[in-house]
Design an enzyme around this catalytic site. Structure first.
Site, PDB file in Angstrom:
ATOM      1  N   TYR A   1      -3.376 -12.070 -13.298  1.00  0.00           N
ATOM      2  CA  TYR A   1      -4.149 -11.015 -12.633  1.00  0.00           C
ATOM      3  C   TYR A   1      -3.436  -9.673 -12.801  1.00  0.00           C
ATOM      4  O   TYR A   1      -2.229  -9.570 -12.587  1.00  0.00           O
ATOM      5  CB  TYR A   1      -4.262 -11.340 -11.136  1.00  0.00           C
ATOM      6  CG  TYR A   1      -4.998 -10.301 -10.330  1.00  0.00           C
ATOM      7  CD1 TYR A   1      -6.376 -10.409 -10.129  1.00  0.00           C
ATOM      8  CD2 TYR A   1      -4.336  -9.210  -9.776  1.00  0.00           C
ATOM      9  CE1 TYR A   1      -7.066  -9.456  -9.394  1.00  0.00           C
ATOM     10  CE2 TYR A   1      -5.021  -8.248  -9.047  1.00  0.00           C
ATOM     11  CZ  TYR A   1      -6.381  -8.375  -8.864  1.00  0.00           C
ATOM     12  OH  TYR A   1      -7.067  -7.425  -8.146  1.00  0.00           O
TER      13      TYR A   1
ATOM     14  N   GLU B   1      -9.463  -3.521 -13.182  1.00  0.00           N
ATOM     15  CA  GLU B   1      -8.935  -4.854 -12.873  1.00  0.00           C
ATOM     16  C   GLU B   1      -9.230  -5.828 -14.011  1.00  0.00           C
ATOM     17  O   GLU B   1     -10.323  -5.823 -14.562  1.00  0.00           O
ATOM     18  CB  GLU B   1      -9.589  -5.358 -11.579  1.00  0.00           C
ATOM     19  CG  GLU B   1      -9.076  -6.707 -11.123  1.00  0.00           C
ATOM     20  CD  GLU B   1      -9.963  -7.313 -10.034  1.00  0.00           C
ATOM     21  OE1 GLU B   1      -9.521  -7.394  -8.893  1.00  0.00           O
ATOM     22  OE2 GLU B   1     -11.105  -7.706 -10.356  1.00  0.00           O
TER      23      GLU B   1
END
Ligand code: GDP
Ligand code: MN
Length: 388
Positions: A108, A196
């Site tokens: 992530y 993201e």
């Protein structure tokens, strides 16, 4: 402003962040053609402005073009419900058909504005993927954060630090450093408020790439980002909010039953709080602003009335720059133009020209519940809305 994954991936390509080969389809036949062109296994991904699609059944792996066609047929038109869409879900109008990757590990990476420190924060975890919220809640030590000072920008050691935290090695480490450096360029260059990648993956071939992409763009930078206007997908946005924007109104739709028309963002927030304390729920946030004209008020009133959940309207005006008589005029005209209004309207006018405003309401012959005092007005509106 939110944009779709496929649009975010176009931005990734522009900034040389590696993503799989893929294209957008609006029909199953198009999805098939794209899958044939790409060849081999493909992934078919619902394009909606919400995450959690994998868990909700909006991301599916196809062995070949045949399967891609039937999966696209299933996904297109479906109402996808994820933990981010709310219970009503979102109807899928487009799918992204992309070369499938062989995933060795999922990580992530996010760049997001940290309002507390007025800096950009990079959030990274070696445990990315669809369970990232669980990782953050249960094992926060697996989340790495580093802050970028806007006056110096991203330092190259920080990009390396993130890659160490991700546990990257060899070619994947080099790819990671490049991706983070380029994601920073994208964030700055496109005036993003969020960029993201979840998951950022290491493939079984040992390189690293982004297989999901989420970018939010700063609406206030629209004036210097001419290309961004065409990225907007109005079908994904709340129609009443879109309508309000046209008139320069600050309107946010909520789920309650008391429609609020207030001047000033602070008073609007306090009004919503008081409605809740009085046992009901606000149907919207609406700040008609300081310089509202009678016409602006009329538009605002029409917009909040077109929300069918509204059972009562509360007009709470503290006349300062905006004069109470102008607001009263706007409301009366709006009601005359709409014709029939079948919900009660509670009005509290205070401050500049309150008496003149009051007179306009009375002379209109229309049925208003005029109340003196903020608390009393909120209570009246909550009672008339019947609570919820
Ligand atoms: P999200 O659920 O909306 O965040 O959608 P993602 O694009 O992140 O996809 C969800 C999950 O699907 C990922 O975390 C992966 O586990 C899986 N996935 C996505 N693309 C691929 C792929 O190309 N190959 C494989 N094997 N899995 C994938
Ligand atoms: Mn994802």
């Amino acid at each position: 402003m939110k944009i779709h994954e496929y649009q975010a991936k176009e931005l990734f390509r522009k900034y040389s962040i590696p993503v799989p080969d893929g294209r957008i389809a609006t029909t199953a036949a198009e999805a098939r053609a794209i899958a044939e062109e790409i060849g081999g296994r493909v992934i078919v991904k619902a394009q909606i402005h919400a995450g959690g699609r994998g868990k909700g059944g909006g991301v599916k792996l196809a062995a070949d073009a045949n399967e891609a066609e039937s999966l696209a047929d299933q996904i297109l038109g479906m109402t996808l419900v994820t933990h981010q869409t709310g219970p009503d879900g979102k109807v899928v109008g487009k799918v992204l058909v992309e070369a499938a990757s062989n995933i060795e590990s999922e990580m992530y990476i996010a760049f997001v504005l940290d309002r507390e420190t007025s800096q950009l924060v990079i959030i990274a975890s070696s445990e990315g993927g669809v369970e990232i919220e669980k990782v953050a809640a249960e094992t926060p030590e697996k989340i790495f954060k580093t802050w970028v000072d806007p006056s110096v920008g991203l330092m190259s050691y920080q990009a390396r630090e993130v890659c160490f935290a991700l546990g990257l090695k060899g070619q994947a480490f080099k790819d990671g450093v490049k991706a983070i450096t380029n994601l920073y360029r994208l964030y700055e260059g496109e005036d993003a408020t969020l960029a993201e990648i979840n998951p950022f993956i290491v493939t079984s071939e040992g390189n690293a790439m982004a297989i999901d992409a989420k970018v939010n763009l700063d609406d206030d930078a629209g004036y210097r980002q001419a290309d961004h206007a065409e990225l907007r997908d109005l079908t994904e946005e709340e129609p009443l909010e879109t309508e309000a924007k046209k008139f320069g109104l600050n309107y946010i739709k909520l789920d309650g039953s008391v429609g609020c028309m207030v001047n000033g963002a602070g008073l609007a927030m306090a009004t919503m709080d008081l409605i809740k304390l009085c046992g009901s729920e606000p149907a919207n946030f609406l700040d008609v602003g300081g310089g509202a004209s009678a016409e602006g008020v009329e538009n605002a009133f029409k917009i909040l009335m077109s929300d069918e959940n509204v059972k009562c309207v509360l007009i709470n005006i503290f006349g300062g720059i905006v004069r109470c008589d102008r607001v009263a005029q706007g409301v009366v005209e709006a009601i005359r133009n709409i014709g029939q209004i079948d919900v009660p309207i509670v009005v509290r006018l205070e401050g500049t020209n309150a008496a003149e405003g009051q007179a306009i309401l009375e002379e209109s012959g229309l049925d208003f519940h005029t109340v003196v005092g903020f608390q009393a007005a909120a209570q009246k509106a909550a009672d008339l809305a019947g609570g919820d």
